[in-house]
Design an enzyme around this catalytic site. Structure first.
Site, PDB file in Angstrom:
ATOM      1  N   GLY A 104      21.871  47.539  20.313  1.00 51.64           N
ATOM      2  CA  GLY A 104      21.723  46.312  21.253  1.00 51.64           C
ATOM      3  C   GLY A 104      22.967  45.239  20.524  1.00 51.64           C
ATOM      4  O   GLY A 104      23.135  45.207  19.288  1.00 51.64           O
ATOM      5  N   CYS A 105      23.656  44.944  21.264  1.00 50.80           N
ATOM      6  CA  CYS A 105      24.858  44.038  20.901  1.00 50.80           C
ATOM      7  C   CYS A 105      24.565  42.534  20.550  1.00 50.80           C
ATOM      8  O   CYS A 105      25.360  41.987  19.804  1.00 50.80           O
ATOM      9  CB  CYS A 105      25.960  44.036  22.076  1.00 50.80           C
ATOM     10  SG  CYS A 105      26.657  45.672  21.853  1.00 50.80           S
ATOM     11  N   ILE A 106      23.471  41.840  21.204  1.00 51.74           N
ATOM     12  CA  ILE A 106      23.072  40.443  20.744  1.00 51.74           C
ATOM     13  C   ILE A 106      21.657  40.471  20.391  1.00 51.74           C
ATOM     14  O   ILE A 106      20.880  41.028  20.936  1.00 51.74           O
ATOM     15  CB  ILE A 106      23.314  39.784  22.158  1.00 51.74           C
ATOM     16  CG1 ILE A 106      24.736  39.832  22.641  1.00 51.74           C
ATOM     17  CG2 ILE A 106      22.840  38.351  21.857  1.00 51.74           C
ATOM     18  CD1 ILE A 106      25.114  38.846  23.818  1.00 51.74           C
TER      19      ILE A 106
ATOM     20  N   ILE B  37      30.115  37.392  20.169  1.00 51.35           N
ATOM     21  CA  ILE B  37      29.166  38.824  20.221  1.00 51.35           C
ATOM     22  C   ILE B  37      29.771  39.383  18.659  1.00 51.35           C
ATOM     23  O   ILE B  37      28.900  39.897  18.031  1.00 51.35           O
ATOM     24  CB  ILE B  37      29.485  39.237  21.425  1.00 51.35           C
ATOM     25  CG1 ILE B  37      28.994  38.781  22.274  1.00 51.35           C
ATOM     26  CG2 ILE B  37      29.112  40.911  21.048  1.00 51.35           C
ATOM     27  CD1 ILE B  37      29.152  39.595  23.809  1.00 51.35           C
ATOM     28  N   ASN B  40      28.176  37.322  15.639  1.00 54.64           N
ATOM     29  CA  ASN B  40      26.849  37.556  15.559  1.00 54.64           C
ATOM     30  C   ASN B  40      26.376  38.906  15.110  1.00 54.64           C
ATOM     31  O   ASN B  40      25.496  39.193  14.448  1.00 54.64           O
ATOM     32  CB  ASN B  40      26.169  37.290  16.999  1.00 54.64           C
ATOM     33  CG  ASN B  40      24.544  37.426  17.090  1.00 54.64           C
ATOM     34  OD1 ASN B  40      24.195  36.735  16.237  1.00 54.64           O
ATOM     35  ND2 ASN B  40      24.063  38.124  17.843  1.00 54.64           N
TER      36      ASN B  40
END
Lengths: 106, 167
Positions: A104-106, B37, B40
């Site tokens: 998952g990217c976030i 993104i 993070n």
């Protein structure tokens, strides 16, 4: 690339990044040893809460949560998650919980 | 013998990234999100991350503007929208609204929420001094998560020993 590691008396399969390839080879008794391999000392109740939560999420959904999802569903603030696991909460806790790397990217 | 084995094992492993410094220079929605993104994501991997906002990228950390970041509908061939149409009043707002809706439906955070979250991960946020001077802004114009307004020289010394990503 898969390798084997010996934890206590058990032999487990891990991938190149150290994640369990077969989560069923894991049990809670391995946690202190796995945490030690991450350079962590004695785990607090809060650490355990996160590790058990990761494991439960995996059992329920077949995948571990990202940091944001972990924070939202466990109600543990992101700041605290990074204090507990400075090297990446979802990643390190997944390794200790014997589950694959969360995607998952976030 | 044992040392040799360890060395061989580490030699097999690709090098890991320990630190990234990400420059955000654009003020559009599609110009800001990718850098956020990446920052993070770096923290999630245990990588140290610095964010440096410059030029129109400053809008992302500008208290008055960060809630009103828009998709560029003119000169953006990726949208597959005729340029003359993209310039019509309301088109940028409508497109932004559509994108925000999609972002929300995927449970991605809004830009202000994302910045707060990134600061909570331990990433450090900085504004570019040259741009702050150029736009006549001051420290008070920015969200409290911004640690400092720094020069390009200070940025480079902070980025030392890591990777730099320009967006």
């Amino acid at each position: 690339m898969m390798t084997t590691e010996t934890i206590g008396t058990a032999t487990v399969d891990v991938d190149a990044e150290g994640f369990f390839v077969h989560p069923e080879q894991w049990n809670e008794a391995m946690v202190p040893d796995l945490a030690h391999r991450e350079g962590m000392g004695v785990l607090s109740d809060r650490h355990w809460q996160v590790i058990r939560f990761m494991r439960r999420e995996f059992d329920d959904n077949g995948t571990g949560p990202t940091v944001r999802a972990l924070s939202k569903s466990s109600d543990i603030p992101i700041k605290e998650l990074y204090q507990l696991f400075p090297k990446g909460p979802a990643k390190v806790a997944a390794r200790i919980a014997g589950i694959p790397k969360p995607r998952g990217c976030i | 013998m044992a040392t040799q084995v360890v060395e061989e094992r580490t030699a097999d492993k690709p090098k890991t990234i320990e630190k990234v410094s990400i420059v955000i220079s654009k003020g559009s929605l599609e110009g800001i999100y990718p850098g956020l993104i990446m920052a993070n994501g770096a923290r999630a991997e245990g990588i140290e991350a610095n964010l440096f906002f410059t030029f129109f990228g400053l809008d992302a950390i500008n208290k008055k503007r960060q809630d009103h970041i828009k998709v560029a509908t003119v000169g953006n061939p990726g949208l597959h929208l005729a340029t003359w149409l993209g310039g019509f009043p309301g088109v940028s707002s409508a497109m932004t609204h559509y994108m925000e809706h999609k972002i929300e439906s995927l449970d991605f955070p809004s830009i202000p929420e994302f910045l707060e979250m990134i600061a909570d991960t331990g990433a450090r946020l900085f504004g570019c001094k040259a741009s702050v001077d150029l736009f006549g802004l001051s420290r008070e114009d920015f969200i409290p998560q911004v640690e400092d307004i720094i020069t390009v020289g200070e940025f480079y010394s902070m980025a030392g020993g890591g990777e730099i990503i320009f967006t």
